[in-house]
Design a protein around this motif. Sequence first.
Motif, PDB file in Angstrom:
ATOM      1  N   SER A  44      10.546 -12.546 -27.045  1.00 20.34           N
ATOM      2  CA  SER A  44      11.541 -13.141 -27.930  1.00 20.34           C
ATOM      3  C   SER A  44      12.924 -12.725 -27.467  1.00 20.34           C
ATOM      4  O   SER A  44      13.170 -11.552 -27.166  1.00 20.34           O
ATOM      5  N   SER A  75      12.531 -19.785 -28.002  1.00 21.12           N
ATOM      6  CA  SER A  75      13.947 -19.627 -27.640  1.00 21.12           C
ATOM      7  C   SER A  75      14.424 -20.918 -26.967  1.00 21.12           C
ATOM      8  O   SER A  75      14.619 -20.980 -25.749  1.00 21.12           O
ATOM      9  N   GLU A  96      13.509 -20.290 -32.575  1.00 19.49           N
ATOM     10  CA  GLU A  96      13.072 -19.135 -33.349  1.00 19.49           C
ATOM     11  C   GLU A  96      14.121 -18.672 -34.355  1.00 19.49           C
ATOM     12  O   GLU A  96      13.798 -17.989 -35.333  1.00 19.49           O
TER      13      GLU A  96
END
Length: 580
Positions: A44, A75, A96
């Motif tokens: 992430s 992302s 996200e």
Amino acid sequence: MKYVALLSGGKDSCYNLSHCNAHGHELVAAATLSPPSGKDEIDSYLYQTVGQDAIEFVARALDIPLYRRVIQGDSIEQNAEYGSRSAGGGGVMGDETEDLYTLLEEVKVHHPDVQGVSVGAILSNYQRVRVEHVCRRLSLAPLAYLWQRDQAELLSEMIAAGMQSVLIKVAGIGLTTKHLGKNLHEMQDTLTRLNSLYGLHVCGEGGEYESLTLDSPLFKRRIVLDETEVVMHTENDFAPVAYLRIKRASLHPKDSSTNKKVEVPPLLEDRFAELKDTIESLVLEVNSSGGAYAPPTNKGHSIPDRPLIRAIGSWLAVGNIHKEPSLGLEITLDHEVRDCFLQLQGILESHELRLQDVANITLLLPSLAPETFAMANKAYAEFFGTSPPSRACVGVDLPEGVHVMLECIAHKENTDTKTRKALHVQGLSYWAPANIGPYSQAVTVEPYVFISGQIGLLPPSLTLPSPSSLALEIALVFQHTDRVIRAANNAGGHIVLSLYWLTDTVDVISVRRACEKKTPTLFLVVASLPRGARVEKQVLVHTGEFTVPDEDEEDTFTQISCTPEFLFGMCTRLHVVLVR
């Protein structure tokens, strides 16, 4: 205000809570985003996902409810900006970041009186921009007291405050599995040495390590890791990637004596504290010589009926945008703001530009009383989304029938290079004031950086010094400007134009003594400034990057770095255009 903690379990998110507490904010809940079931960690760009198997213990140690959501997005938007520059734009579908929006939206349903969000960001603009985008859409104030702090100082402060955080992931050069489970105090010397050798970020801002907090000043109980397992993600002789899987943990009573006072950084850096002392002496000198308040005189004046427009290359300067006084129509101030922007849009479109191409705006109003300022800002915000232009807003004596006037500088952005970037900080911190209107603190259009007008607000509270102090306001204005310049451009830059807006002609003496030497400077005395400030500083900065003909190859150019040089008021290696 009541606030929710955006919690990763790491040292930064937990330590920021202590600063929120120091400023009187009340923690009511925690929120966290987790990887899907069965995964310890995912890649992430935005969230720390390692250590989520212990996050419930952190919330229980804080004695607050925890709201969780599984990360479902990816992302998708990886650029420096997030969202559209156009007005009314939302987030990016499937990104996200939108998981955070949904999570905090749920928190607000259960805690409708929540007004703020604690964020542990120190250096990451990527994280800050996205959290602030979500907060703006939910009318929440980001509380980011660690933002732009010196990492070595911050690490020492965490240790001194009794933070017990251990490394649960290593991914930086010089860090190995033997460092997993060690606390900050045990790691401080190692981190400092690796910073000297390799430039490692001592607070892990480059992703070199992640941490889990076992105890902090706000914890009611401490966490003990009863059973852990080392998981090797990537083997490497110099920078292996490994993490601790928390298999079993428990909560235990803690000694209240371990809760130490959190250290609040000084308001002024040493050089600006010295400037304050110098100005205080000068103010006493001016007052003893008979200096008195001298408000600007109201003189009848007229303004051109039409906007003043000047185009030079890819730059466009527009001034004198206002409604026509001759129309004699009485409209509210917010409608007048909208009318001015509609005129500006038409002018820009005739030059193949958009509002998103505007780098800087000067907004002139007849008064900056709170209700007037708020009404103007509300209408102003309808025309901008992400990364709005930099701005100066001042109160002046406009001609009868005119209540709003706009001036702007715009630049046609190259869609291939996208040289425009904005510094739009909306969180409360110790760094510099969050924006108090729909503007960015700085907009960079290489090689220029337009810095918004800075007033002497105390950054953690966005209030002026009380009791009023010209010397402190001036020192803060200079410090804010300096910090914004450095945050907008890592290499700093060279101030090539300074504008000082003041409300008292007597104060010009003190400001002149403090201002930069050998820099073109204008002092403008006006009727009022935002929040009742006495001085506002606005600057134009040059990055020092120049494109010049190559000495060896004909018809080619090269990039050089040097300091702009001024000779008798003119600048060599630089072309500055002013339109007033």
